[in-house]
Design an enzyme around this catalytic site. Structure first.
Site, mmCIF file in Angstrom:
data_model
loop_
_atom_site.group_PDB
_atom_site.id
_atom_site.type_symbol
_atom_site.label_atom_id
_atom_site.label_comp_id
_atom_site.label_asym_id
_atom_site.label_seq_id
_atom_site.Cartn_x
_atom_site.Cartn_y
_atom_site.Cartn_z
ATOM 1 C CB ILE A 21 -5.942 6.570 -11.805
ATOM 2 C CG1 ILE A 21 -6.544 7.941 -12.170
ATOM 3 C CG2 ILE A 21 -4.964 6.096 -12.878
ATOM 4 C CD1 ILE A 21 -5.572 9.106 -12.122
ATOM 5 C CG ASN A 95 -1.978 4.950 -9.794
ATOM 6 O OD1 ASN A 95 -2.136 5.922 -10.538
ATOM 7 N ND2 ASN A 95 -2.909 4.542 -8.941
ATOM 8 C CB SER A 148 0.597 15.057 -12.099
ATOM 9 O OG SER A 148 -0.360 16.083 -12.262
ATOM 10 C CE1 TYR A 163 -0.659 15.068 -6.786
ATOM 11 C CE2 TYR A 163 -0.670 16.689 -8.541
ATOM 12 C CZ TYR A 163 -0.931 15.414 -8.099
ATOM 13 O OH TYR A 163 -1.463 14.479 -8.958
ATOM 14 C CE LYS A 167 1.616 12.826 -8.596
ATOM 15 N NZ LYS A 167 1.567 11.367 -8.721
ATOM 16 C CB ILE A 196 -8.273 11.965 -13.944
ATOM 17 C CG1 ILE A 196 -7.105 12.141 -14.941
ATOM 18 C CG2 ILE A 196 -9.008 10.647 -14.179
ATOM 19 C CD1 ILE A 196 -7.479 12.145 -16.404
ATOM 20 C CB THR A 198 -10.181 9.992 -9.028
ATOM 21 O OG1 THR A 198 -9.351 11.060 -8.561
ATOM 22 C CG2 THR A 198 -9.698 9.494 -10.364
HETATM 23 P P1 NDP Z 1 -7.277 8.452 -5.385
HETATM 24 O O1 NDP Z 1 -7.071 9.190 -4.111
HETATM 25 O O2 NDP Z 1 -8.651 8.294 -5.912
HETATM 26 O O3 NDP Z 1 -6.622 6.988 -5.258
HETATM 27 C C1 NDP Z 1 -5.326 6.838 -4.765
HETATM 28 C C2 NDP Z 1 -5.223 5.562 -3.968
HETATM 29 O O4 NDP Z 1 -3.878 5.495 -3.455
HETATM 30 C C3 NDP Z 1 -6.149 5.558 -2.739
HETATM 31 O O5 NDP Z 1 -6.718 4.280 -2.561
HETATM 32 C C4 NDP Z 1 -5.194 5.918 -1.617
HETATM 33 O O6 NDP Z 1 -5.609 5.472 -0.339
HETATM 34 C C5 NDP Z 1 -3.936 5.226 -2.072
HETATM 35 N N1 NDP Z 1 -2.785 5.736 -1.353
HETATM 36 C C6 NDP Z 1 -2.529 7.017 -1.005
HETATM 37 N N2 NDP Z 1 -1.414 7.098 -0.277
HETATM 38 C C7 NDP Z 1 -0.941 5.837 -0.179
HETATM 39 C C8 NDP Z 1 0.173 5.257 0.464
HETATM 40 N N3 NDP Z 1 1.014 6.010 1.190
HETATM 41 N N4 NDP Z 1 0.391 3.936 0.355
HETATM 42 C C9 NDP Z 1 -0.475 3.155 -0.327
HETATM 43 N N5 NDP Z 1 -1.564 3.629 -0.932
HETATM 44 C C10 NDP Z 1 -1.803 4.960 -0.859
HETATM 45 O O7 NDP Z 1 -6.327 9.158 -6.453
HETATM 46 P P2 NDP Z 1 -6.320 9.088 -8.070
HETATM 47 O O8 NDP Z 1 -6.766 7.781 -8.530
HETATM 48 O O9 NDP Z 1 -6.962 10.318 -8.557
HETATM 49 O O10 NDP Z 1 -4.768 9.271 -8.298
HETATM 50 C C11 NDP Z 1 -3.895 8.204 -8.632
HETATM 51 C C12 NDP Z 1 -2.579 8.814 -9.082
HETATM 52 O O11 NDP Z 1 -2.818 9.678 -10.184
HETATM 53 C C13 NDP Z 1 -1.903 9.671 -8.016
HETATM 54 O O12 NDP Z 1 -0.513 9.482 -8.092
HETATM 55 C C14 NDP Z 1 -2.265 11.087 -8.432
HETATM 56 O O13 NDP Z 1 -1.346 12.033 -7.986
HETATM 57 C C15 NDP Z 1 -2.233 10.953 -9.947
HETATM 58 N N6 NDP Z 1 -2.969 11.971 -10.663
HETATM 59 C C16 NDP Z 1 -4.311 12.148 -10.442
HETATM 60 C C17 NDP Z 1 -4.981 13.142 -11.133
HETATM 61 C C18 NDP Z 1 -6.440 13.385 -10.956
HETATM 62 O O14 NDP Z 1 -6.937 14.412 -11.476
HETATM 63 N N7 NDP Z 1 -7.177 12.551 -10.273
HETATM 64 C C19 NDP Z 1 -4.272 14.033 -12.078
HETATM 65 C C20 NDP Z 1 -2.890 13.727 -12.229
HETATM 66 C C21 NDP Z 1 -2.257 12.737 -11.532
HETATM 67 P P3 NDP Z 1 -6.387 6.529 0.627
HETATM 68 O O15 NDP Z 1 -7.761 6.682 0.040
HETATM 69 O O16 NDP Z 1 -6.337 5.851 1.947
HETATM 70 O O17 NDP Z 1 -5.594 7.806 0.574
#
Ligand code: NDP
Length: 256
Positions: A21, A95, A148, A163, A167, A196, A198
Site C-alpha cells: 500500500i 502506514n 484497518s 492486530y 488497529k 487488499i 499485498t
Molecule cells: P506490506 O507488508 O506489504 O508492507 C508493509 C511495509 O512496512 C513493508 O515494507 C514492511 O517491511 C514495512 N514495515 C513493517 N514493519 C516495519 C517497521 N517496524 N518499521 C518500518 N517499516 C516496517 O503491508 P501492506 O502494504 O499490506 O500494509 C500496509 C498497511 O496497511 C499496514 O499498516 C497494514 O496493517 C494496513 N492494512 C493492510 C491491509 C491488507 O489487506 N493488506 C488491510 C488493512 C490494513 P517488511 O517487509 O520488512 O516487514
C-alpha cells in the site's frame, strides 16, 4: 478542481513505503505533485522505490530512508534527515504495519508486543516526531494514518487479536491527535482498508481468502491503488474541514 486536489511542492514522508500500500500510494502522491520520502525497515526496498520515482519524475525530490518505526531514537533521527533532505516536511502517510495470525490463548508476550509496537507505538512515534516539527515551524501539516477495518470489526476466520486491537487503537489515536493539534491547524485522519492484495495479505491461508471473497459484497480484494484517492483527499486542500475522520475502504464488507 485541479488545485483542490493538487499536492504540488508538498513534502511527504511515507512509512512502510518499500512495497504494498505504501509504495502504490507514494506513486500517486508523486503524480499529484508531491516530493516523497520512503521510510521502511527494508532500506534497499525504500531506496529502490525512491529511485523508481526519480526516474518517473526527474525534476522532483525523492529519497529512501532505512528506519524501524519501533525505534524511537531512529524515528526522530530519520525525520530530521527527511527535513534536511527536503528542506521541511508538511505531510505524513503513517502506514507501516504488520500482522500475526495466532489464537489469542497461544500468543506470547513477544509476539503481542511485536504487533503492538509496530502498528501502534511505532505509528505514534512517527506521528509525534513529525507533529513536533509541524508545531515548531508553524506548518499546517497533514497526517494520514493507516488503520484497518479490523479496528472496527473482528475478522473471521483468521485469529488476529493483537492486530485487531492495535488497529482500533490507531483509529482512536487519530481522533486524539486531531483534537489536540487542531489548535495548530494540523489535520490527522485515518484510512481503514478492507482486504487488499499485498505481500501482507498474501500470507493468508487460501481457505481464508476463499471465505473473504464470499463475505465481501464486491467478491474481490481491493488493490493498493484503490486507497490512493482517499490519501490524496486527506492530504489536500479538498479536506480542509476534515480531521479525526476514519474512512473505511472495504468493498462494503463492514456494511453487512
Ligand atoms: P506490506 O507488508 O506489504 O508492507 C508493509 C511495509 O512496512 C513493508 O515494507 C514492511 O517491511 C514495512 N514495515 C513493517 N514493519 C516495519 C517497521 N517496524 N518499521 C518500518 N517499516 C516496517 O503491508 P501492506 O502494504 O499490506 O500494509 C500496509 C498497511 O496497511 C499496514 O499498516 C497494514 O496493517 C494496513 N492494512 C493492510 C491491509 C491488507 O489487506 N493488506 C488491510 C488493512 C490494513 P517488511 O517487509 O520488512 O516487514
Amino acid at each position: 478542481m485541479e488545485s483542490l486536489f493538487s499536492l504540488a511542492n508538498r513534502k511527504i514522508l511515507v512509512t512502510g513505503g518499500a512495497q504494498g500500500i505504501g509504495k502504490a500510494v507514494a506513486f500517486r502522491l508523486a503524480e499529484a505533485g508531491a516530493n516523497v520520502g520512503i521510510l521502511d525497515r527494508n532500506g534497499e526496498g525504500a531506496q529502490s522505490v525512491a529511485d523508481e520515482l526519480k526516474l518517473r519524475f526527474p525534476s522532483r525530490n525523492f529519497a529512501g530512508f532505512v528506519c524501524d518505526v519501533t525505534d524511537y531514537e531512529a524515528v526522530n533521527r530519520t525525520v530530521d534527515d527527511f527535513v534536511r533532505c527536503f528542506d521541511g516536511i508538511d505531510g505524513l502517510f503513517n502506514n507501516a504495519g504488520t500482522c500475526i495470525h495466532k489464537e489469542v490463548e497461544n500468543v506470547t508476550p513477544e509476539e503481542w508486543l511485536r504487533v503492538v509496537n509496530v502498528n501502534y507505538n511505532g505509528l505514534f512515534y512517527v506521528a509525534q516526531a513529525v507533529g513536533k516539527r509541524f508545531i515548531a515551524t508553524k506548518t499546517k501539516g497533514t497526517i494520514v494514518n493507516t488503520g484497518s477495518m479490523s479496528g472496527v470489526i473482528i475478522n473471521l476466520p483468521q485469529p488476529q487479536t493483537s492486530y485487531n486491537s492495535s488497529k482500533a487503537a490507531v483509529i482512536h489515536l487519530t481522533k486524539s491527535l486531531a483534537v489536540e493539534w487542531a489548535q495548530y491547524g494540523i489535520r490527522v485522519n485515518c484510512i481503514s482498508p478492507g482486504y487488499i492484495k499485498t505481500e501482507l495479505s498474501g500470507m493468508a491461508k487460501p481457505e481464508w481468502i476463499e471465505y473473504w471473497l464470499q463475505a465481501v459484497p464486491f467478491h474481490r480484494m481491493g488493490l493498493p491503488d484503490e486507497l490512493a484517492g482517499a490519501v490524496i483527499y486527506f492530504m489536500s486542500e479538498a479536506s480542509t474541514y476534515t480531521s479525526g475522520a476514519n474512512l473505511i475502504i472495504d468493498g462494503c464488507f463492514t456494511s453487512t
